[in-house]
Design an enzyme around this catalytic site. Sequence first.
Site, PDB file in Angstrom:
ATOM      1  N   GLU A  31      -5.119   2.231   2.257  1.00  0.00           N
ATOM      2  CA  GLU A  31      -5.185   1.022   3.081  1.00  0.00           C
ATOM      3  C   GLU A  31      -5.379   1.376   4.549  1.00  0.00           C
ATOM      4  O   GLU A  31      -6.131   0.706   5.267  1.00  0.00           O
ATOM      5  CB  GLU A  31      -3.904   0.196   2.901  1.00  0.00           C
ATOM      6  CG  GLU A  31      -3.893  -1.134   3.638  1.00  0.00           C
ATOM      7  CD  GLU A  31      -3.369  -1.059   5.072  1.00  0.00           C
ATOM      8  OE1 GLU A  31      -3.546  -2.044   5.811  1.00  0.00           O
ATOM      9  OE2 GLU A  31      -2.788  -0.024   5.447  1.00  0.00           O
ATOM     10  N   GLU A  32      -4.699   2.423   4.990  1.00  0.00           N
ATOM     11  CA  GLU A  32      -4.686   2.748   6.415  1.00  0.00           C
ATOM     12  C   GLU A  32      -6.052   3.158   6.960  1.00  0.00           C
ATOM     13  O   GLU A  32      -6.278   3.101   8.160  1.00  0.00           O
ATOM     14  CB  GLU A  32      -3.671   3.862   6.703  1.00  0.00           C
ATOM     15  CG  GLU A  32      -2.216   3.494   6.416  1.00  0.00           C
ATOM     16  CD  GLU A  32      -1.665   2.488   7.414  1.00  0.00           C
ATOM     17  OE1 GLU A  32      -2.417   1.998   8.281  1.00  0.00           O
ATOM     18  OE2 GLU A  32      -0.457   2.180   7.316  1.00  0.00           O
ATOM     19  N   ASP A  75       3.370  -6.136   3.530  1.00  0.00           N
ATOM     20  CA  ASP A  75       2.912  -5.044   4.408  1.00  0.00           C
ATOM     21  C   ASP A  75       3.168  -5.390   5.873  1.00  0.00           C
ATOM     22  O   ASP A  75       2.255  -5.456   6.684  1.00  0.00           O
ATOM     23  CB  ASP A  75       1.422  -4.759   4.185  1.00  0.00           C
ATOM     24  CG  ASP A  75       0.914  -3.600   5.060  1.00  0.00           C
ATOM     25  OD1 ASP A  75       1.750  -2.804   5.533  1.00  0.00           O
ATOM     26  OD2 ASP A  75      -0.313  -3.515   5.274  1.00  0.00           O
ATOM     27  N   HIS A 124       0.841  -1.210   0.000  1.00  0.00           N
ATOM     28  CA  HIS A 124       0.000   0.000   0.000  1.00  0.00           C
ATOM     29  C   HIS A 124       0.864   1.244   0.000  1.00  0.00           C
ATOM     30  O   HIS A 124       1.881   1.322   0.687  1.00  0.00           O
ATOM     31  CB  HIS A 124      -1.029  -0.010   1.136  1.00  0.00           C
ATOM     32  CG  HIS A 124      -0.492   0.117   2.525  1.00  0.00           C
ATOM     33  ND1 HIS A 124      -0.208   1.339   3.107  1.00  0.00           N
ATOM     34  CD2 HIS A 124      -0.232  -0.817   3.463  1.00  0.00           C
ATOM     35  CE1 HIS A 124       0.210   1.147   4.348  1.00  0.00           C
ATOM     36  NE2 HIS A 124       0.216  -0.152   4.590  1.00  0.00           N
ATOM     37  N   ASP A 162       5.958   1.131   7.034  1.00  0.00           N
ATOM     38  CA  ASP A 162       4.535   0.920   6.769  1.00  0.00           C
ATOM     39  C   ASP A 162       4.037   1.961   5.765  1.00  0.00           C
ATOM     40  O   ASP A 162       3.527   2.995   6.173  1.00  0.00           O
ATOM     41  CB  ASP A 162       3.762   1.005   8.089  1.00  0.00           C
ATOM     42  CG  ASP A 162       2.296   0.653   7.961  1.00  0.00           C
ATOM     43  OD1 ASP A 162       1.923   0.010   6.967  1.00  0.00           O
ATOM     44  OD2 ASP A 162       1.518   1.019   8.861  1.00  0.00           O
TER      45      ASP A 162
END
Length: 468
Positions: free
Chosen positions: A327-328, A355, A281, A293
Amino acid sequence: MLKPVLRFTGGIAAAVLMASVHAVPLDKEDLSVAEVLRERALESSDAYSLVESLTVEVGPRRAGTEGDKRAVAWAQQKMKKLGFDRVYTEQIDVKRWARGHAHAEVTAPYPQPLVVSSLGYGAATPKGGLTAEIVEFADVEALINAPEKKIKGKIAFINKRMERARTGEGYGPAVQGRSRGMRAAAEKGAAALLLRSVGTDSDRFAHTGMMSIDGVENPVPALALSAPDANLLEAMLERGKPVEVKLDVENQRLADGPSFNVVGEVVGREKPEEVVLIGAHLDSWDEGTGALDDGAGVAIVMETARLISELPQRPRRTLRVVLFGAEEIGLVGARQYVDAHKDDLDKIIMVSESDFGAGKVWRFDTRIPESKFAIADQMMQLLAPLGIERGNNESSGGPDSSVFVANGVPAMGLYQDGTDYFDYHHTPNDTLDKVDPENLKQNVAAWVVMSFLAAEMEGDFGRVPAEH
């Protein structure tokens, strides 16, 4: 069928083509090529320069922000430079939010400042802040089950510790407080929510992250509290006196807006309509630079595709790299991708995502029919020298990949050592210095073996049971 046997000389691939007859499930020549790719990745993978570029030239890239726009442009430019056959974007719709200041302090009985971070899409306090007594809960279930009179008008404090584990398995139980806590606090009439950070460190910074906000009629301010400050509140409460905290928070919900999934393809030579989809992501939280991340994951899958694209011929089927947006904030890019391509999901023969930071890969999991285990066993012949062991057949492939698996797409997962991942997750300390270039080489070596063999094999993995 002509098969390539590769020799790398001076950084350039040269091929000697030789005839061979395919065996099932994986041809010996395919395994030989995968072995050469593995060694090439260990020698000269350049994934680190990609994550360095992303963190330095783009930095934080929360969905729907200017940083997000820069990241999308960066990804397209890099994919084109790396030699992908096709590079394109697909628009997604995202909820947007602006983070303002967040201050917290104990006002009684032992005045002290606290280190906090607003949780994603949290509400603001009234102008000038609010002051209320805190009431402690061991976990979100205790909050949900508590009587309203215990909570109404107070600040709910969820004090759930996350357990450290190589697999990161302590995250699931602890993150429930973040995902469900604000909703529960609001429904009970709380003034606000304080949450022990979902992390494994003892540093004095807080871990942000997304909450469940859909359908919450009266959202309340919600803040993550650094672990030492959660310990401090715990010790104050043990003294038997009411503890009052003042919160002053300024956040703002914005109008919904666009973001994008960025897609790059190495188009298959024989079955271009069939796809091996590997992803990461592109978005990150806004308080660090998103190196772990998920900058590392972005670099790993892009570099994997680059190495495969440098072969003398394209793999049998298309290798598609998807850098998912948003994504988050709830796997938004993956969900919208699956919705937009629901009629073509049967053409995706395998999905996987990187991820989980930048630690070494130590386990190879699958989600394939048992009749296809022989393929995974052959892959393991080339993964084992990298220090990787065989795991289970329960893989989701990664957070975004899980949306595909729920629709019957087979998955594979290369799982990294996450012992210290949650020391940095969603914090200002998620920065480039936490990334080890040698670990990234090992990751790419594993990914290139798995991805090439899945893209090159004659058969496919069939389907897995879809979730309903």
